[in-house]
Design an enzyme around this catalytic site. Structure first.
Site, short mmCIF file in Angstrom:
data_model
loop_
_atom_site.label_atom_id
_atom_site.label_comp_id
_atom_site.label_asym_id
_atom_site.label_seq_id
_atom_site.Cartn_x
_atom_site.Cartn_y
_atom_site.Cartn_z
N GLU A 98 9.61 25.81 49.37
CA GLU A 98 9.71 24.20 49.23
C GLU A 98 10.19 23.59 47.71
O GLU A 98 11.12 22.95 47.91
CB GLU A 98 8.27 23.45 49.42
CG GLU A 98 7.62 23.91 50.83
CD GLU A 98 6.53 25.22 50.70
OE1 GLU A 98 5.56 25.05 51.54
OE2 GLU A 98 6.79 26.14 49.88
N ALA A 156 8.39 60.97 64.24
CA ALA A 156 9.96 61.67 64.52
C ALA A 156 9.71 62.94 65.38
O ALA A 156 9.10 63.93 64.53
CB ALA A 156 10.78 61.75 63.25
N SER A 192 10.74 71.04 59.43
CA SER A 192 10.86 69.63 60.26
C SER A 192 12.05 69.04 60.03
O SER A 192 12.12 67.88 60.47
CB SER A 192 9.34 68.95 59.82
OG SER A 192 9.40 68.92 58.55
N ARG A 223 10.83 51.61 54.31
CA ARG A 223 10.30 51.71 52.97
C ARG A 223 10.43 50.60 51.90
O ARG A 223 9.61 50.25 51.21
CB ARG A 223 10.68 53.08 52.43
CG ARG A 223 10.38 54.33 53.21
CD ARG A 223 10.94 55.54 52.34
NE ARG A 223 10.69 56.83 53.04
CZ ARG A 223 11.09 57.96 52.79
NH1 ARG A 223 12.02 58.15 51.80
NH2 ARG A 223 10.74 59.19 53.45
N GLN A 229 0.73 65.77 61.77
CA GLN A 229 -0.15 65.97 62.90
C GLN A 229 -1.58 65.50 62.59
O GLN A 229 -2.09 64.47 63.51
CB GLN A 229 -0.18 67.26 63.81
CG GLN A 229 -0.94 67.34 64.95
CD GLN A 229 -0.96 68.85 65.40
OE1 GLN A 229 -1.83 69.46 64.71
NE2 GLN A 229 -0.44 69.28 66.39
#
Length: 375
Positions: A59, A163, A177, A193, A312
């Site tokens: 504002e 993923a 991975s 992020r 996991q």
């Protein structure tokens, strides 16, 4: 601002929301707020947004942007969140607006902060200013879901990012991975992020992947980094503990000796490779860090949002304990056939207990598909 024909309240509020979005990742734990001022003849004469925590509110920036203050006479102010009525790091906005010759203030949503919560609206009305509340309310609430959650529950809004391959694996049988998803998906994660207060991983991910959890593929603020390390045994030469953003890292542990060491600055300096980040000590539950207590402590430290990039075990534990608010699940068009599954043992054994996501959307990201849903 260019002159335009008169528009609806929804139109001007959308402009204010779009302004507010520009500060994502820069105002927490404050909310994202945008403001547009429209003159009595329907022309936009001022605009502003809260750009950075501790700086002027939307504002104030909008009023200061009005070149000819005579245009404030009988003007309408559109603001995405109820103007504050209390003194914080900056002066309150409701009294400031009440002193102007404006006619009306249109507000998207009330401020859930108990220091405000209707007091700003009441102050404006008591000073003869017409106030309308609720224009694009849902859109405003979605924009500030982190802030609202933090104010309501006292803990950060938790988003779990996963993923996986099309057959449900996040790592191959040999543990590798990188990389299941494509470049565009990874770029999107880096954008997230920069918008979340912190990124969190578990000790297994920290050890196996040695991630940096920094923003690299886009420009933006570097987030705080949190690692769950119950026994406090992770080597301090990992990126999280030794790179140039080391001081942004927080270790959460149940090891009382580790926490006590961190509390003694001189003892830290005497250590050969002392850690310059922060160590939080919480309770131990079933051999693991008390996650609920961890998030409560982080919320008390002003962290209003966390992006979890866990493996996991951590991902499954968070869902099992009901601590995930939003799921971002990338599905890559790839098959592994064996390896580590994304989720196991989340506490569901029967179809009638199945966890059903809400507000679901599917988005194409390169060759990947992104499933977004809320718990």
């Amino acid at each position: 601002m260019p002159e335009q024909a008169p528009h609806s309240d929804e139109y001007w509020m959308q402009q204010a929301l779009d302004l507010a979005k520009q500060a994502k990742g820069h105002v927490a734990p404050n909310p994202l707020v945008g403001c547009v001022i429209v003159s009595s003849d329907g022309k936009p004469v001022g605009q502003g947004y809260h750009k950075k925590f501790g700086e002027a509110h939307s504002e104030v920036n909008a009023v200061e942007s009005v070149k000819d203050k005579k245009q404030l006479k009988d003007a309408t102010v559109y603001v995405t969140l109820e103007p504050c009525s209390h003194q914080g790091k900056t002066p309150p906005c409701a009294p400031m607006l009440a002193k102007l010759p404006i006619k009306k203030v249109v507000i998207a949503m009330k401020d859930p902060n108990p220091d405000v919560d209707g007091k700003g609206i009441l102050h404006l009305r008591n000073n003869g200013i017409e106030v309308e509340v609720g224009v694009l309310k849902k859109e405003a609430e979605k924009l500030n879901e982190f802030f609202i959650h933090h104010q309501t529950f006292g803990r950060p809004f938790i988003t779990l990012k996963v993923a996986q391959t099309a057959d449900g694996f996040i790592a191959a049988a040999d543990g590798e991975s990188q990389w299941i998803t494509g470049d565009q998906s990874r770029k999107l994660v880096h954008k997230w992020r920069s918008e979340y207060d912190a990124v969190l991983v578990g000790r297994t991910t920290a050890m196996v992947d040695n991630p940096s959890l920094t923003v690299r593929h886009v420009s933006g603020r570097q987030p705080k980094r949190i690692v769950i390390d119950g026994p406090y045994e992770l080597p301090k030469d990992l990126n999280l503990f030794s790179d140039k953003f080391e001081e942004k890292t927080t270790i959460i542990t149940w090891n009382k000796e580790a926490s006590a060491t961190d509390a003694d600055p001189m003892l830290k300096v005497m250590q050969q490779n002392y850690f310059r980040g922060e160590v939080l000590q919480v309770s131990k539950v079933d051999g693991h860090v008390d996650l609920r207590q961890s998030f409560k402590l982080l919320g008390e430290k002003g962290i209003s949002s966390i992006l979890v990039e866990g493996g996991q075990q951590l991902s499954s534990a968070l869902i099992r304990q009901g601590l995930v608010d939003k799921l971002e699940l990338f599905i890559a068009p790839k098959l592994l056939g064996a390896g580590t599954r994304s989720l196991i043992n989340i506490g569901i054994n029967k179809m009638k207990e199945i966890a059903e996501l809400k507000e679901v959307s599917w988005t194409r990201v390169g060759d990947d598909i992104l499933l977004t849903g809320y718990f």
